[in-house]
Write an enzyme that holds these catalytic residues in place. Structure first.
Site, mmCIF file in Angstrom:
data_model
loop_
_atom_site.group_PDB
_atom_site.id
_atom_site.type_symbol
_atom_site.label_atom_id
_atom_site.label_comp_id
_atom_site.label_asym_id
_atom_site.label_seq_id
_atom_site.Cartn_x
_atom_site.Cartn_y
_atom_site.Cartn_z
ATOM 1 N N HIS A 187 -4.043 4.303 4.331
ATOM 2 C CA HIS A 187 -5.219 3.418 4.319
ATOM 3 C C HIS A 187 -6.389 4.151 3.673
ATOM 4 O O HIS A 187 -7.055 3.621 2.784
ATOM 5 C CB HIS A 187 -5.562 3.013 5.754
ATOM 6 C CG HIS A 187 -6.917 2.415 5.905
ATOM 7 N ND1 HIS A 187 -7.253 1.203 5.361
ATOM 8 C CD2 HIS A 187 -8.043 2.880 6.515
ATOM 9 C CE1 HIS A 187 -8.527 0.934 5.650
ATOM 10 N NE2 HIS A 187 -9.027 1.941 6.333
ATOM 11 N N ARG A 223 0.864 -1.185 0.000
ATOM 12 C CA ARG A 223 0.000 0.000 0.000
ATOM 13 C C ARG A 223 0.895 1.228 0.000
ATOM 14 O O ARG A 223 1.440 1.608 1.041
ATOM 15 C CB ARG A 223 -0.894 -0.036 1.246
ATOM 16 C CG ARG A 223 -2.101 0.882 1.195
ATOM 17 C CD ARG A 223 -2.755 0.989 2.567
ATOM 18 N NE ARG A 223 -1.970 1.862 3.441
ATOM 19 C CZ ARG A 223 -1.933 1.784 4.770
ATOM 20 N NH1 ARG A 223 -2.632 0.862 5.400
ATOM 21 N NH2 ARG A 223 -1.204 2.620 5.479
ATOM 22 N N TYR A 244 3.515 5.629 11.585
ATOM 23 C CA TYR A 244 3.749 4.253 12.023
ATOM 24 C C TYR A 244 4.613 3.422 11.087
ATOM 25 O O TYR A 244 4.836 2.249 11.328
ATOM 26 C CB TYR A 244 2.410 3.535 12.295
ATOM 27 C CG TYR A 244 1.420 3.552 11.150
ATOM 28 C CD1 TYR A 244 1.555 2.672 10.085
ATOM 29 C CD2 TYR A 244 0.347 4.437 11.149
ATOM 30 C CE1 TYR A 244 0.660 2.677 9.033
ATOM 31 C CE2 TYR A 244 -0.567 4.454 10.097
ATOM 32 C CZ TYR A 244 -0.409 3.574 9.046
ATOM 33 O OH TYR A 244 -1.312 3.584 8.009
#
Lengths: 411, 340
Positions: free
Chosen positions: A307, A303, A316
């Site tokens: 998100h 990815r 993160y």
């Protein structure tokens, strides 16, 4: 680097398997998570540098893919990426409520989506804009979902793409039920020889992510499809991250290996390799159409963006990881291959880029001028037949709105 | 491939036979399977020789094959989830969830998918599934004895049906299977074998959304459904001796809720009690009582009362102990309201 054997069977005195599955800093920087990427586990037909790799098992499933077809797949991916970036930008400009980026997953979605026959059925999650494109769904309809004017009202029976499912993993059991129906309808296993599939044979594909593999629905789907021989391809896009949670939080084992426990084949494919995704998905669909389903495909990808537009992955994950994956870009490797093999010239690439820009303008114009849905739609299609309770609510609401019109007229 | 089984029975329209509620439901399913090759049954233990825990599906897998009548893995989520998928593929599935207490396992598939797909898809997706489940086991405690119909009344897009007699069980179940929306059909285990009456042998349907006045009366309306209907009818006989004339309205379906019949009854009697096995607190009666008060405030002679289960988990209830409203409680409440 630890191997699957050491994760499941740690040496005496070694750390527990789940702990061992956590990546070392070196693995993180190398773009590797709990599941190792390389080696014979990974089916790859095009290297990140655009070199064609032979595969005795899967080459036969893309023998018809020449330069022209590859140019088509390249164009699909460029247009879908351009639409995706436009969606992201429109959200940032306040024109969309949210956007769910597919950046980096174009090969997994176009490769698998282009493997489908028109009669096959697809059950997506909510990131499958590339699959929608491949199914012939107008991406304007997808933009409607994120502008909050529509909830997926395209003709799913015509396009054979079920509406997006927001709750994680639930569409997997729906897909299994659909596939059980296909089998019960006799639309499986009609070929005279297993190398071919009859025109009437069908299969179902369902999309979900690495995070969804922790959902009970997905496991129940695996169980049911296996005991009923359902012709369903479980297409897991392992993009390494479930919002902020890495794959090792979902599994000790490489995800494709889970299939063995349910009694059907599991394959890991390079999810950034559109040719490999096309070949492996064609093989899996063929297997299902011949009555030998189900199949699990783990498309190993990344990815590249957040998100959703509500998420900030810089909090993160390491930027080095992103840089490593950037070198494995799904579009660049096809471009490199076409260039290397003289399958396309600069004029072609420029034309595709120009078409992509025009496409983006078209989407943008549509998006900002998208009409609001009529208010009566709030009360429509709750039940098949008219409902007095809903009709009363609708009449009351429309009368309330009409009150504003008369006030405005008087003013 | 599906094949329509040869019909082995030929009956006249009017022929009836004495059936328990369980047999009546079996008859409805048999006729549905016989009449529409797209009707399929899914559920745990529903195939022969088990034939379902209440034997409601007995004989059907033998007659129609285990392709159409499938004993499934123990996965409530998948029972409902695959029923939805099969519905999208053109089938008309009847899924069984053995006990209503297990509905929590598959609640997402029912409320987020079955109930909403028609709405979300702008009418392109139709989910004509029937979910059969059971309530009313009073002995086995907190995870086996709950009457949870209010959960589903909160979810637009599904219909909720709860019959009180054998003939209505047949007629309503047949209508659920034929309905193009998801229907939750709630069977009561106490009634499944205690209710016996003459039931039409052939195809027989009762429209969803129509209440039935089980006993006309002048003094007070008892609005109820399911097993509590029989509590109300017994109480009505007792009170008749005291000169109190109860009207008993059996809702039969909770969604669609036939409030017109409720209003007609209460407008006449001017007094109402709502009675059910679900908890009184936030139970179906809360909505019904509120609506009566909103619409008939000036016509009421007494406050609208509710009687249901207490607000606690279902206890173990050995014989003699009831946590459900009793005939005595209903009689006392009726006498109280008649005193206004």
């Amino acid at each position: 680097m630890s191997s699957p054997e050491t994760w499941t069977h740690p040496e005496p005195g070694a750390v527990p398997a789940a702990t061992a599955a956590q990546p070392t800093p070196e693995q993180v920087i190398a773009g590797l998570r709990a599941t190792t990427e390389g080696g014979i586990e990974l089916t790859q037909l095009l290297t990140p540098e655009g070199e064609r790799v032979a595969s005795p098992i899967f080459d036969g499933f893309v023998s018809d893919i020449g330069a022209e077809q590859l140019r088509g797949l390249y164009r699909d991916m460029v247009l879908v990426r351009r639409a995706d970036r436009e969606g992201n930008a429109l959200q940032r400009q306040g024109q969309l409520g949210i956007w769910v980026p597919l950046l980096g997953q174009e090969a997994a979605q176009i490769g698998s989506g282009r493997a489908l026959r028109p009669t096959d059925m697809a059950f997506p999650s909510y990131r499958e804009h590339g699959v929608a494109w491949a199914r012939g769904v107008d991406l304007k309809d997808i933009f409607g979902i994120f502008r909050c004017t529509d909830q997926g009202s395209w003709d799913f029976q015509g396009s054979r793409l079920h509406p997006y499912t927001i709750v994680i993993g639930n569409q997997v059991v729906n897909a299994v039920g659909y596939a059980m129906g296909q089998k019960f309808d006799g639309k499986v296993g009609n070929a005279s020889h297993e190398d071919t599939a009859a025109d009437s044979d069908e299969a179902t594909i369902t999309y979900f992510g690495d995070g969804a593999t922790s959902q009970g629905d997905v496991h129940e789907g695996f169980v049911w499809s296996s005991v009923y021989d359902a012709p369903v391809v479980f297409f897991c896009q392992n993009n390494q991250w479930a919002i902020s949670e890495p794959t090792e939080r979902q599994s000790r084992l490489p995800l494709y290996q889970r299939a063995r426990g349910y009694g059907f084949p599991g394959v890991r494919v390079d999810g950034n390799d559109v040719l490999a995704c096309l070949a492996v998905t064609r093989w899996a669909l063929h297997t299902c159409r011949n009555g030998n389903g189900p199949v699990l495909i783990e498309a190993f990808t990344y990815r590249m963006d957040a998100h959703t537009t509500s998420d900030d992955p810089t909090r993160y994950r390491l930027s080095e990881e992103l840089e490593v994956w950037r070198l494995k870009d799904p579009i660049e490797r096809v471009r490199a291959h076409l260039t290397r093999t003289e399958g396309a010239d600069q004029e072609f690439f420029d034309a595709v880029d120009a078409e992509a820009d025009e496409f983006a303008v078209e989407l943008r114009d549509y998006c900002v001028n998208m009409p609001d849905p009529p208010p009566e739609r709030i009360f429509s299609n709750v039940y098949a037949e008219p409902s007095p309770a809903l009709d009363a609510q609708r009449d009351s609401y429309l009368s309330y709105l009409a009150g504003f019109e008369s006030t405005a007229g008087e003013g | 491939m599906t094949t329509t089984a040869e019909s082995t029975t030929t009956t006249s329209q009017d022929e009836t036979t004495r059936m328990t509620m369980a047999v009546a439901m079996n008859s409805a399913l048999d006729l549905a399977l016989d009449g529409d090759e797209k009707v399929i049954l899914l559920g745990e233990d529903i195939a022969d020789p088990a034939g379902g825990v209440l034997k409601v599906t007995r004989g059907l897998s033998s007659k129609y094959g285990t392709g159409r009548v499938r004993a499934t893995p123990i996965s409530e989520t998948a029972i409902i989830g695959t029923a939805i998928g099969a519905a999208l593929a053109g089938y008309r599935p009847v899924a069984e969830i053995m006990f209503m207490d297990f509905m929590g396992v598959c609640l997402d598939q029912i409320t987020n998918h079955a109930a909403k797909l028609r709405y979300m898809s702008g009418g392109h997706s139709t989910i004509p599934i029937t979910i059969r489940t059971t309530v009313g086991e009073q002995r086995f405690g907190a995870q086996h004895s709950q009457s949870l119909e209010a959960w589903f009344m909160h979810t637009p897009g599904i219909k909720v049906v709860m019959p009180s007699t054998a003939i209505e069980a047949k007629g309503l179940l047949a209508s659920c299977v034929a309905d193009d929306d998801p229907c939750l059909f709630i069977e009561n285990v106490r009634l499944a074998f205690s209710q016996k009456q003459e039931v039409p042998v052939g195809d027989y349907r009762i429209p969803l959304g129509e209440a039935d006045v089980k006993r006309p009366g002048a003094d007070l309306s008892v609005i109820t459904y399911g097993p509590a209907v029989h509590t109300a009818l017994a109480t009505a006989e007792t009170l008749a001796d005291e000169g109190i004339d109860l009207e008993v309205v059996d809702l039969r379906t909770l969604i669609p809720l036939d409030m017109a019949s409720v209003m007609d009854s209460v407008a006449k009697t001017r007094k109402a009690i709502v009675l059910h096995d679900a908890t009184t607190f936030c139970g179906p009666g809360a909505e019904i009582a509120a609506r009566i008060t909103e619409e008939l405030f000036g016509k009421l002679d007494a406050p609208v009362k509710r009687l249901g289960a207490g607000y606690h988990p279902a206890p173990y209830a050995p014989s003699g102990l009831s946590y459900l409203p009793t005939s005595d409680e209903l009689a006392d409440t009726a006498r109280e309201l008649l005193g206004y």
